[in-house]
Design a protein around this motif. Structure first.
Motif, mmCIF file in Angstrom:
data_model
loop_
_atom_site.group_PDB
_atom_site.id
_atom_site.type_symbol
_atom_site.label_atom_id
_atom_site.label_comp_id
_atom_site.label_asym_id
_atom_site.label_seq_id
_atom_site.Cartn_x
_atom_site.Cartn_y
_atom_site.Cartn_z
ATOM 1 N N GLY A 11 46.370 52.793 -18.841
ATOM 2 C CA GLY A 11 44.637 52.539 -19.487
ATOM 3 C C GLY A 11 44.505 54.394 -19.502
ATOM 4 N N PRO A 12 43.146 54.897 -19.678
ATOM 5 C CA PRO A 12 42.393 53.853 -19.160
ATOM 6 C C PRO A 12 41.812 52.215 -20.395
ATOM 7 N N LYS A 13 40.888 51.706 -18.705
ATOM 8 C CA LYS A 13 40.477 51.093 -19.431
ATOM 9 C C LYS A 13 38.782 50.328 -18.430
ATOM 10 N N SER A 14 38.032 49.302 -19.503
ATOM 11 C CA SER A 14 36.809 49.091 -18.701
ATOM 12 C C SER A 14 36.735 48.011 -18.036
ATOM 13 N N PHE A 15 35.789 48.349 -16.017
ATOM 14 C CA PHE A 15 36.069 46.789 -15.666
ATOM 15 C C PHE A 15 35.235 46.909 -15.086
ATOM 16 N N PRO A 16 34.012 45.701 -15.443
ATOM 17 C CA PRO A 16 33.143 45.735 -14.275
ATOM 18 C C PRO A 16 33.366 45.348 -12.645
ATOM 19 N N ALA A 17 32.235 45.857 -12.576
ATOM 20 C CA ALA A 17 32.131 45.623 -10.638
ATOM 21 C C ALA A 17 32.839 44.912 -10.330
ATOM 22 N N ALA A 18 32.431 43.310 -10.476
ATOM 23 C CA ALA A 18 32.507 42.628 -10.132
ATOM 24 C C ALA A 18 34.082 41.769 -9.882
ATOM 25 N N THR A 19 34.985 43.018 -10.910
ATOM 26 C CA THR A 19 36.570 42.337 -10.641
ATOM 27 C C THR A 19 36.830 42.541 -9.514
#
Length: 116
Positions: A21-29
């Motif tokens: 990464g880095p990689k973007s993830f939603p808070a709900a992941t």
């Protein structure tokens, strides 16, 4: 603007010091989904990689993360900077081979005596 706030930039630090990464993830992941992402992105040239999600432990801010928690729930207000990259440490726990242990170590009877 709220959509940007709900995204977390996460990189995964492996035990040899390299990163995924880095990689973007939603808070709900969920943390389980993060582990699946790690399995999919694991470098093929590295030995002793995880085989399943159960082999992977994620550590953030000194705590082992549970699979059913979300990224938003695991965020530490002291460690995470808004808009910054969060580093999570990856520990691979190889599965125990019970058959191998039994075959390699024959059962021995031992007696220990202590005389005072």
């Amino acid at each position: 603007m709220a959509g940007v706030q709900d995204q977390f930039q996460i990189k995964f630090r492996l035990t040899d010091g390299s990163d995924i990464g880095p990689k973007s993830f939603p808070a709900a992941t969920s943390v389980g989904t993060l582990k699946e992402s790690i399995l999919a992105q694991w470098p093929k040239e590295k030995d002793n990689g995880p085989r399943t999600v159960k082999d992977v432990k994620l550590i953030s801010a000194g705590k082992i993360l549970d699979n059913n928690r979300t990224v938003g729930e695991c965020q530490s207000p002291l460690c995470d900077i808004p808009g910054g990259v969060t580093t999570m440490h990856v520990v691979v726990q190889p599965p125990l081979d019970k058959e191998k242990k039994v075959a390699n170590k024959p059962k021995q009877n031992k007696c220990v005596c202590v005389i005072l």
